[in-house]
Design a protein around this motif. Structure first.
Motif, mmCIF file in Angstrom:
data_model
loop_
_atom_site.group_PDB
_atom_site.id
_atom_site.type_symbol
_atom_site.label_atom_id
_atom_site.label_comp_id
_atom_site.label_asym_id
_atom_site.label_seq_id
_atom_site.Cartn_x
_atom_site.Cartn_y
_atom_site.Cartn_z
ATOM 1 N N GLY A 118 -36.456 152.412 -50.355
ATOM 2 C CA GLY A 118 -37.437 151.861 -51.306
ATOM 3 C C GLY A 118 -37.574 152.613 -52.651
ATOM 4 N N THR A 119 -38.309 152.075 -53.285
ATOM 5 C CA THR A 119 -38.742 152.770 -54.777
ATOM 6 C C THR A 119 -40.090 153.065 -54.700
ATOM 7 N N TRP A 120 -40.278 154.367 -55.076
ATOM 8 C CA TRP A 120 -41.893 154.736 -55.168
ATOM 9 C C TRP A 120 -42.145 155.501 -56.442
ATOM 10 N N GLN A 121 -43.202 155.161 -57.003
ATOM 11 C CA GLN A 121 -43.871 155.909 -58.368
ATOM 12 C C GLN A 121 -45.212 156.382 -58.210
ATOM 13 N N SER A 122 -45.556 157.490 -58.801
ATOM 14 C CA SER A 122 -46.743 158.115 -58.803
ATOM 15 C C SER A 122 -47.155 158.843 -60.151
ATOM 16 N N THR A 123 -48.376 158.928 -60.654
ATOM 17 C CA THR A 123 -48.655 159.690 -61.559
ATOM 18 C C THR A 123 -48.950 160.958 -61.003
ATOM 19 N N PRO A 124 -49.189 162.181 -61.889
ATOM 20 C CA PRO A 124 -49.234 163.377 -61.561
ATOM 21 C C PRO A 124 -50.341 163.819 -60.456
ATOM 22 N N TYR A 125 -50.128 164.551 -59.533
ATOM 23 C CA TYR A 125 -50.899 165.004 -58.323
ATOM 24 C C TYR A 125 -50.220 166.032 -57.536
ATOM 25 N N ALA A 126 -50.774 166.764 -56.781
ATOM 26 C CA ALA A 126 -50.056 167.588 -55.634
ATOM 27 C C ALA A 126 -50.645 167.370 -54.298
ATOM 28 N N GLU A 127 -49.588 167.593 -53.339
ATOM 29 C CA GLU A 127 -50.180 167.299 -52.110
ATOM 30 C C GLU A 127 -49.105 168.301 -51.327
ATOM 31 N N CYS A 137 -49.459 150.521 -54.155
ATOM 32 C CA CYS A 137 -49.433 150.979 -52.772
ATOM 33 C C CYS A 137 -50.190 152.414 -52.521
ATOM 34 N N SER A 138 -50.340 152.743 -51.412
ATOM 35 C CA SER A 138 -51.012 153.765 -51.196
ATOM 36 C C SER A 138 -50.279 154.488 -49.943
ATOM 37 N N VAL A 139 -49.334 155.284 -50.042
ATOM 38 C CA VAL A 139 -48.596 156.135 -48.831
ATOM 39 C C VAL A 139 -49.147 157.669 -48.875
ATOM 40 N N VAL A 140 -49.711 158.132 -49.911
ATOM 41 C CA VAL A 140 -50.274 159.492 -49.940
ATOM 42 C C VAL A 140 -51.417 159.645 -49.239
ATOM 43 N N PRO A 141 -51.511 160.275 -48.058
ATOM 44 C CA PRO A 141 -52.721 160.455 -47.246
ATOM 45 C C PRO A 141 -53.698 161.160 -48.331
ATOM 46 N N PRO A 142 -55.123 160.622 -48.345
ATOM 47 C CA PRO A 142 -56.061 161.166 -49.109
ATOM 48 C C PRO A 142 -56.372 162.874 -48.664
ATOM 49 N N GLU A 143 -56.161 162.916 -47.393
ATOM 50 C CA GLU A 143 -56.395 164.440 -46.940
ATOM 51 C C GLU A 143 -55.306 165.546 -47.256
ATOM 52 N N ALA A 144 -54.285 164.817 -47.756
ATOM 53 C CA ALA A 144 -53.049 165.699 -48.146
ATOM 54 C C ALA A 144 -53.076 165.951 -49.645
ATOM 55 N N ILE A 145 -53.918 165.622 -50.176
ATOM 56 C CA ILE A 145 -54.011 165.695 -51.818
ATOM 57 C C ILE A 145 -54.600 167.251 -52.050
ATOM 58 N N LEU A 146 -53.860 167.994 -52.878
ATOM 59 C CA LEU A 146 -54.622 169.132 -53.321
ATOM 60 C C LEU A 146 -55.068 169.075 -54.598
ATOM 61 N N SER A 147 -54.454 168.259 -55.547
ATOM 62 C CA SER A 147 -55.025 168.013 -57.072
ATOM 63 C C SER A 147 -54.593 166.620 -57.386
ATOM 64 N N GLY A 148 -55.368 166.468 -58.666
ATOM 65 C CA GLY A 148 -55.125 164.843 -59.134
ATOM 66 C C GLY A 148 -55.405 163.849 -58.290
ATOM 67 N N PHE A 149 -54.660 162.693 -58.550
ATOM 68 C CA PHE A 149 -54.770 161.556 -58.071
ATOM 69 C C PHE A 149 -53.609 160.584 -58.039
ATOM 70 N N ALA A 150 -52.994 160.346 -56.915
ATOM 71 C CA ALA A 150 -51.787 159.435 -56.863
ATOM 72 C C ALA A 150 -52.065 158.125 -57.032
ATOM 73 N N VAL A 153 -40.523 148.453 -50.507
ATOM 74 C CA VAL A 153 -39.513 148.774 -49.626
ATOM 75 C C VAL A 153 -38.452 147.592 -49.696
ATOM 76 N N HIS A 154 -37.226 148.043 -49.985
ATOM 77 C CA HIS A 154 -35.972 147.089 -50.162
ATOM 78 C C HIS A 154 -35.124 146.985 -49.034
ATOM 79 N N PHE A 155 -35.368 147.930 -47.784
ATOM 80 C CA PHE A 155 -34.750 147.688 -46.817
ATOM 81 C C PHE A 155 -35.440 148.484 -45.668
#
Length: 125
Positions: free
Chosen positions: A51-60, A20-33, A39-41
């Protein structure tokens, strides 16, 4: 849905987590999400989303102008920098609340998975 929705200890429910892609690219300060989620409900008025969400290291920079988030960290680690500059770090078993209107620096330090509840008040009619 008119039955209980069971989530495993890993946050997986009826469906596997998907790209999925919920992190807006313009909000990212470093790394790559690199994100996974499900979404469960979702309430009929879309005011409540769980819902449940997982991401690799990044900052926003993260804010919910009209919504509130409650999350429980299942694995990994995240650091949240408050507007006053203080930093709170959360890891497995810990939870946090982001109240409506707050803007924070949200930094995934170790690949992190969470179960979240988002509440957005319905617009006045």
């Amino acid at each position: 849905m008119s039955k209980v929705i069971k989530l495993g200890r890993d946050g997986v429910g009826l469906n596997a987590l998907e790209k999925c892609s919920v992190v807006p690219p313009e909000a990212i300060l470093s790394g790559f999400a690199d994100e996974l989620g499900d979404v469960h409900f979702e309430s009929p008025d879309k005011a409540v989303v769980i819902g449940t969400w997982q991401s690799t290291p990044y900052a926003e920079m993260l804010s919910y102008p009209d919504g509130n988030e409650y999350s429980v960290i299942l694995s990994g680690k995240v650091a949240i920098t408050n507007p006053d500059g203080s930093v709170e770090t959360f890891s497995a078993g810990e939870s946090y609340v982001l109240p409506a209107g707050v803007e924070v620096r949200f930094e995934v330090i170790e690949t992190m998975r969470k179960v979240y509840v988002l509440y957005t008040a319905p617009a006045a009619k």
